[in-house]
Write a protein that holds these residues in place. Structure first.
Motif, PDB file in Angstrom:
ATOM      1  N   ARG B 209       0.833  -1.216   0.000  1.00 18.42           N
ATOM      2  CA  ARG B 209       0.000   0.000   0.000  1.00 18.42           C
ATOM      3  C   ARG B 209       0.860   1.255   0.000  1.00 18.42           C
ATOM      4  O   ARG B 209       0.584   2.218  -0.703  1.00 18.42           O
ATOM      5  CB  ARG B 209      -0.910   0.017   1.238  1.00 18.42           C
ATOM      6  N   LYS B 210       1.923   1.222   0.785  1.00 15.24           N
ATOM      7  CA  LYS B 210       2.812   2.387   0.863  1.00 15.24           C
ATOM      8  C   LYS B 210       3.451   2.681  -0.499  1.00 15.24           C
ATOM      9  O   LYS B 210       3.546   3.832  -0.926  1.00 15.24           O
ATOM     10  CB  LYS B 210       3.901   2.130   1.917  1.00 15.24           C
ATOM     11  N   ILE B 211       3.844   1.601  -1.188  1.00 19.57           N
ATOM     12  CA  ILE B 211       4.487   1.770  -2.492  1.00 19.57           C
ATOM     13  C   ILE B 211       3.494   2.363  -3.486  1.00 19.57           C
ATOM     14  O   ILE B 211       3.812   3.273  -4.251  1.00 19.57           O
ATOM     15  CB  ILE B 211       5.037   0.413  -2.981  1.00 19.57           C
ATOM     16  N   ARG B 212       2.252   1.868  -3.438  1.00 16.68           N
ATOM     17  CA  ARG B 212       1.195   2.406  -4.299  1.00 16.68           C
ATOM     18  C   ARG B 212       0.968   3.876  -4.010  1.00 16.68           C
ATOM     19  O   ARG B 212       0.925   4.701  -4.921  1.00 16.68           O
ATOM     20  CB  ARG B 212      -0.123   1.654  -4.040  1.00 16.68           C
ATOM     21  N   ALA B 213       0.802   4.173  -2.707  1.00 15.18           N
ATOM     22  CA  ALA B 213       0.470   5.541  -2.314  1.00 15.18           C
ATOM     23  C   ALA B 213       1.570   6.521  -2.723  1.00 15.18           C
ATOM     24  O   ALA B 213       1.297   7.678  -3.046  1.00 15.18           O
ATOM     25  CB  ALA B 213       0.243   5.614  -0.807  1.00 15.18           C
ATOM     26  N   ALA B 214       2.805   6.036  -2.741  1.00 17.02           N
ATOM     27  CA  ALA B 214       3.921   6.920  -3.097  1.00 17.02           C
ATOM     28  C   ALA B 214       3.980   7.139  -4.614  1.00 17.02           C
ATOM     29  O   ALA B 214       4.791   7.934  -5.101  1.00 17.02           O
ATOM     30  CB  ALA B 214       5.238   6.346  -2.590  1.00 17.02           C
ATOM     31  N   GLY B 215       3.143   6.410  -5.347  1.00 14.98           N
ATOM     32  CA  GLY B 215       3.095   6.604  -6.796  1.00 14.98           C
ATOM     33  C   GLY B 215       4.300   6.045  -7.534  1.00 14.98           C
ATOM     34  O   GLY B 215       4.630   6.497  -8.637  1.00 14.98           O
ATOM     35  N   VAL B 216       4.966   5.060  -6.932  1.00 16.00           N
ATOM     36  CA  VAL B 216       6.108   4.435  -7.617  1.00 16.00           C
ATOM     37  C   VAL B 216       5.572   3.593  -8.785  1.00 16.00           C
ATOM     38  O   VAL B 216       4.644   2.805  -8.601  1.00 16.00           O
ATOM     39  CB  VAL B 216       6.892   3.527  -6.632  1.00 16.00           C
ATOM     40  N   ALA B 217       6.155   3.796  -9.970  1.00 13.04           N
ATOM     41  CA  ALA B 217       5.709   3.031 -11.141  1.00 13.04           C
ATOM     42  C   ALA B 217       5.967   1.550 -10.914  1.00 13.04           C
ATOM     43  O   ALA B 217       7.026   1.174 -10.427  1.00 13.04           O
ATOM     44  CB  ALA B 217       6.463   3.509 -12.383  1.00 13.04           C
ATOM     45  N   ARG B 218       4.989   0.702 -11.235  1.00 17.94           N
ATOM     46  CA  ARG B 218       5.165  -0.744 -11.041  1.00 17.94           C
ATOM     47  C   ARG B 218       4.918  -1.489 -12.334  1.00 17.94           C
ATOM     48  O   ARG B 218       3.966  -1.228 -13.047  1.00 17.94           O
ATOM     49  CB  ARG B 218       4.176  -1.253  -9.993  1.00 17.94           C
ATOM     50  N   HIS B 219       5.799  -2.431 -12.619  1.00 15.58           N
ATOM     51  CA  HIS B 219       5.596  -3.353 -13.736  1.00 15.58           C
ATOM     52  C   HIS B 219       5.590  -4.751 -13.155  1.00 15.58           C
ATOM     53  O   HIS B 219       6.481  -5.091 -12.376  1.00 15.58           O
ATOM     54  CB  HIS B 219       6.749  -3.257 -14.735  1.00 15.58           C
ATOM     55  N   THR B 220       4.624  -5.590 -13.519  1.00 16.05           N
ATOM     56  CA  THR B 220       4.633  -6.960 -13.009  1.00 16.05           C
ATOM     57  C   THR B 220       4.775  -7.944 -14.164  1.00 16.05           C
ATOM     58  O   THR B 220       4.614  -7.583 -15.333  1.00 16.05           O
ATOM     59  CB  THR B 220       3.346  -7.283 -12.219  1.00 16.05           C
ATOM     60  N   GLY B 221       5.074  -9.176 -13.826  1.00 19.96           N
ATOM     61  CA  GLY B 221       5.245 -10.219 -14.844  1.00 19.96           C
ATOM     62  C   GLY B 221       6.412  -9.923 -15.761  1.00 19.96           C
ATOM     63  O   GLY B 221       6.404 -10.286 -16.938  1.00 19.96           O
ATOM     64  N   ALA B 222       7.449  -9.252 -15.229  1.00 21.28           N
ATOM     65  CA  ALA B 222       8.584  -8.840 -16.062  1.00 21.28           C
ATOM     66  C   ALA B 222       9.538 -10.013 -16.298  1.00 21.28           C
ATOM     67  O   ALA B 222       9.721 -10.868 -15.439  1.00 21.28           O
ATOM     68  CB  ALA B 222       9.327  -7.688 -15.410  1.00 21.28           C
ATOM     69  N   SER B 223      10.136 -10.025 -17.485  1.00 21.72           N
ATOM     70  CA  SER B 223      11.135 -11.055 -17.806  1.00 21.72           C
ATOM     71  C   SER B 223      12.123 -10.480 -18.808  1.00 21.72           C
ATOM     72  O   SER B 223      12.008  -9.328 -19.218  1.00 21.72           O
ATOM     73  CB  SER B 223      10.445 -12.293 -18.391  1.00 21.72           C
ATOM     74  N   GLY B 224      13.090 -11.300 -19.176  1.00 25.80           N
ATOM     75  CA  GLY B 224      14.052 -10.874 -20.190  1.00 25.80           C
ATOM     76  C   GLY B 224      14.927  -9.720 -19.740  1.00 25.80           C
ATOM     77  O   GLY B 224      15.192  -8.791 -20.507  1.00 25.80           O
ATOM     78  N   PHE B 225      15.427  -9.781 -18.498  1.00 27.03           N
ATOM     79  CA  PHE B 225      16.278  -8.712 -17.969  1.00 27.03           C
ATOM     80  C   PHE B 225      17.556  -8.562 -18.793  1.00 27.03           C
ATOM     81  O   PHE B 225      18.187  -9.546 -19.169  1.00 27.03           O
ATOM     82  CB  PHE B 225      16.700  -9.033 -16.524  1.00 27.03           C
ATOM     83  N   LYS B 226      17.941  -7.306 -19.020  1.00 22.53           N
ATOM     84  CA  LYS B 226      19.204  -7.042 -19.691  1.00 22.53           C
ATOM     85  C   LYS B 226      19.682  -5.655 -19.283  1.00 22.53           C
ATOM     86  O   LYS B 226      18.889  -4.714 -19.254  1.00 22.53           O
ATOM     87  CB  LYS B 226      18.991  -7.088 -21.205  1.00 22.53           C
ATOM     88  N   ALA B 227      20.956  -5.539 -18.936  1.00 20.10           N
ATOM     89  CA  ALA B 227      21.496  -4.233 -18.551  1.00 20.10           C
ATOM     90  C   ALA B 227      22.688  -3.901 -19.432  1.00 20.10           C
ATOM     91  O   ALA B 227      23.515  -4.756 -19.715  1.00 20.10           O
ATOM     92  CB  ALA B 227      21.924  -4.237 -17.078  1.00 20.10           C
ATOM     93  N   VAL B 228      22.742  -2.650 -19.899  1.00 21.81           N
ATOM     94  CA  VAL B 228      23.942  -2.168 -20.590  1.00 21.81           C
ATOM     95  C   VAL B 228      24.318  -0.815 -19.993  1.00 21.81           C
ATOM     96  O   VAL B 228      23.480  -0.121 -19.421  1.00 21.81           O
ATOM     97  CB  VAL B 228      23.737  -2.026 -22.126  1.00 21.81           C
TER      98      VAL B 228
END
Ligand SMILES: Cc1cc2nc3c(=O)[nH]c(=O)nc-3n(C[C@H](O)[C@@H](O)[C@H](O)COP(=O)(O)OP(=O)(O)OC[C@H]3O[C@@H](n4cnc5c(N)ncnc54)[C@H](O)[C@@H]3O)c2cc1C
Ligand code: FES
Lengths: 106, 459
Positions: B209-228
């Motif tokens: 609830r706190k994370i929601r209330a703070a308006g932090v963008a959320r993505h769920t069901g994420a896959s295929g991580f890659k960092a450059v």
């Protein structure tokens, strides 16, 4: 390229520890680990891997050994397990220098 | 003559609770921890932080009495003390400031805790990618707050850290969760059992609830991580969520897929281990008191299987009671009587685990990565290298190690054992528990030599 620290500047300054990193002045806070001080200082690499790629401290709890650095002439020191001291001389290292290895490796 | 009745390794909730109980029962004990101060992972530095970091929350401050209780007759606590060998006959070899010492005792309690599960994906070795728990260590011990970070992965600790960042005034840019609605649904069959752990569940919901209330963008069901790395040293984090490709640029990508028992110490001490499918990790085999098949050796806390801090404290006290009994300081009946409350607390604390394990499983892409993803960070061995060694006939962790050098670096496999196991399993090879040998932490050659001469003079 010298990326800025990936952490916010700390407001409540409580005393300063003076050290050097590759000969250049570096300040830290009393109670910091060497790895924390380096991460607070900049976002740049604190070590090169075996193949020469850039690394910074990773796990912060003694597990990964990505924080290895030369401290006062002693290579392969775990920066995340070492507290800063006034006058400490840090040197970034490349690859791994000889390190006593597990007998399981033989 | 032994130096102590008991040596406890690890001053987290398990080790601290065990120390207080054992000392109260009349044992003389030595408590060793390689960190500079008491607390373990959850309560790291709680004894020195006072009220200066309120954003860490009440559950963090709750560790203070445990640290205070170490100041008791019978307890000698040594910090900055890294244990690197445990011998039969219960001799513990530990090192501080480059000098090794041997301490003997009738019993040893391992309370070494957990480590974060390695989360390998393309780019996870870049500066600017860290485990979320590592960033939390910096928050606790150095007051360093991640700048504009992206939190990615899954598990309760990820939500806790997000909430702590919000309370610290440094909210994350985004929360990218690998968790899917299906996983939650699958986990809900455990909910009836979980009711006994309702307070824990409610705490979790409050974090979300706190994370929601703070308006932090959320993505769920994420896959295929890659960092450059971008030109100025930031991280460009790519992933897919709900069929769409996303890219986020951040100075700091913090990943997490739960914690796993840190088993190097128990494996090197010769304790039997098995594989825990629900927690996707190795764990030592222990009886209901934390006793193992190695004589005089108990294990308590997250190092024996992930249960969290409350379970760790209860397990620590149970182990201490059993050790007091074995030291003839406590009768069997008294032991069992005193244990009742801790057993109930342990059961209560563990009731939520089946739900958590099912709701936040580590995705396959991290358990058995493919392609160029680095598996062994020390030697820079990729998933392809590991798979190739299997094609060429390697059929167990040992052969993979010899063929590829994976696990031969200074971390001794702590960052790749589980991934090598995952790849072996994915390729149809029944994996065995990898071996661990002393020294379990690298020791400088001079130190080994000094110890050898000590052993000659003392025997
Ligand atoms: C990075 C991290 C952050 C976490 N944060 C939280 C949190 O905020 N909230 C939460 O509920 N849970 C958290 N956890 C989960 C954690 O496992 C807790 O459940 C709890 O700390 C477990 O208690 P423990 O006593 O079993 O072990 P720990 O608290 O992990 O304590 C183990 C201690 O053993 C010491 N040790 C290990 N090996 C050696 C050795 N060879 N020689 C000497 N000393 C040694 C370590 O330095 C450590 O202090 C975290 C876990 C990790 C890995
Ligand atoms: S940062 Fe992982 S061992 Fe120091």
């Amino acid at each position: 390229m010298k990326p800025a620290s990936r952490f916010l500047t700390r407001p409540d300054q409580v005393g300063v520890v003076h050290m050097t990193l590759d000969g250049e002045a570096l300040t830290a806070r009393p109670g910091d680990t060497v790895a924390a001080a380096l991460l607070a200082h900049s976002g740049a690499a604190s070590r090169q891997s075996v193949n020469g790629s850039s690394r910074t401290a990773f796990c912060m709890m003694g597990v990964c050994f990505d924080c290895l650095i030369e401290v006062d002439g002693q290579p392969n020191t775990q920066g995340c397990m070492t507290l800063v001291r006034d006058g400490m001389a840090l040197r970034r290292q490349r690859g791994l220098r000889d390190i006593a290895r597990s007998d399981a490796d033989a | 003559m032994r130096d102590a009745d008991l040596i406890i390794i690890g001053a987290g909730p398990a080790g601290m609770a065990a120390a207080a109980t054992a000392a109260e029962g009349g044992a003389q004990l030595l408590l060793l921890d390689e960190q500079p101060r008491a607390g373990g992972q959850i309560y790291r530095d709680v004894g020195v932080n006072g009220d200066t970091r309120p954003f860490l929350g009440k559950d963090y401050a709750a560790g203070r009495p445990l640290v205070g209780a170490l100041d008791a007759p019978g307890i000698t606590a040594e910090f900055g003390a890294t244990v690197w060998r445990i011998e039969t006959g219960r001799r513990v070899v530990w090192s501080r400031d480059g000098i090794s010492q041997v301490t003997t005792a009738h019993h040893v309690l391992l309370a070494g805790g957990a480590q974060e599960r390695p989360v390998p994906f393309p780019g996870w070795t870049l500066p600017g990618v860290m485990p979320a728990g590592a960033a939390q260590i910096l928050m606790k011990s150095a007051g360093l707050l991640p700048r504009d970070a992206v939190l990615a992965g899954s598990g309760p600790l990820l939500y806790l850290i997000a909430a702590q960042l919000i309370d610290a005034g440094a909210p994350p840019r985004a929360l990218v969760e690998t968790q899917t609605a299906g996983m939650m649904l699958g986990a809900s069959r455990h909910l009836p059992r979980t009711l006994r752990a309702a307070p824990t569940l409610f705490k979790g919901l409050a974090l979300i609830r706190k994370i929601r209330a703070a308006g932090v963008a959320r993505h769920t069901g994420a896959s295929g991580f890659k960092a450059v790395a971008t030109e100025n040293g930031d991280i460009e984090f790519g992933f897919t969520a709900k069929g769409r490709a996303h890219r986020l640029v951040t100075p700091l990508l913090l990943t997490h897929q739960g914690v796993v028992p840190a088993t190097h110490m128990s494996r090197a001490a010769g304790v039997a281990h098995d594989w825990c499918e629900a927690q996707q990790s190795f764990r030592p085999k222990t009886d209901t008191w934390g006793g193992t098949d190695a004589p005089g050796l108990h294990i308590a806390g997250d190092g024996a299987g992930i249960g969290g801090a409350e379970a760790a404290q209860a397990a620590g006290r149970l182990a201490a009671l059993d050790i007091l009994h074995r030291l003839d300081l406590l009768g069997e009946e008294a032991r069992d009587q005193k244990a009742a409350a801790d057993r109930a607390a342990l059961d209560r604390a563990l009731a939520i685990r089946p739900f958590l394990d099912a709701a936040y499983p580590p995705p396959r892409e991290f358990l058995a990565p493919e392609g160029d993803t680095i598996v062994c960070r020390c030697e820079e061995i990729t998933a392809t290298d590991i798979r190739r060694s299997l094609d060429e006939g390697a059929n167990g962790p040992r052969q993979v190690k010899t063929a590829t050098r994976a696990g031969m670096g200074p971390c001794q496999g702590r960052m790749c054992d589980l991934t090598v196991r995952g790849i072996l399993a994915a390729c149809g090879t029944p994996p065995s528990t990898p071996r661990a040998r002393s020294p379990i932490k690298p020791v400088k050659l001079g130190e080994l030599a000094a110890l050898a001469s000590y052993q000659e003079t003392s025997t």
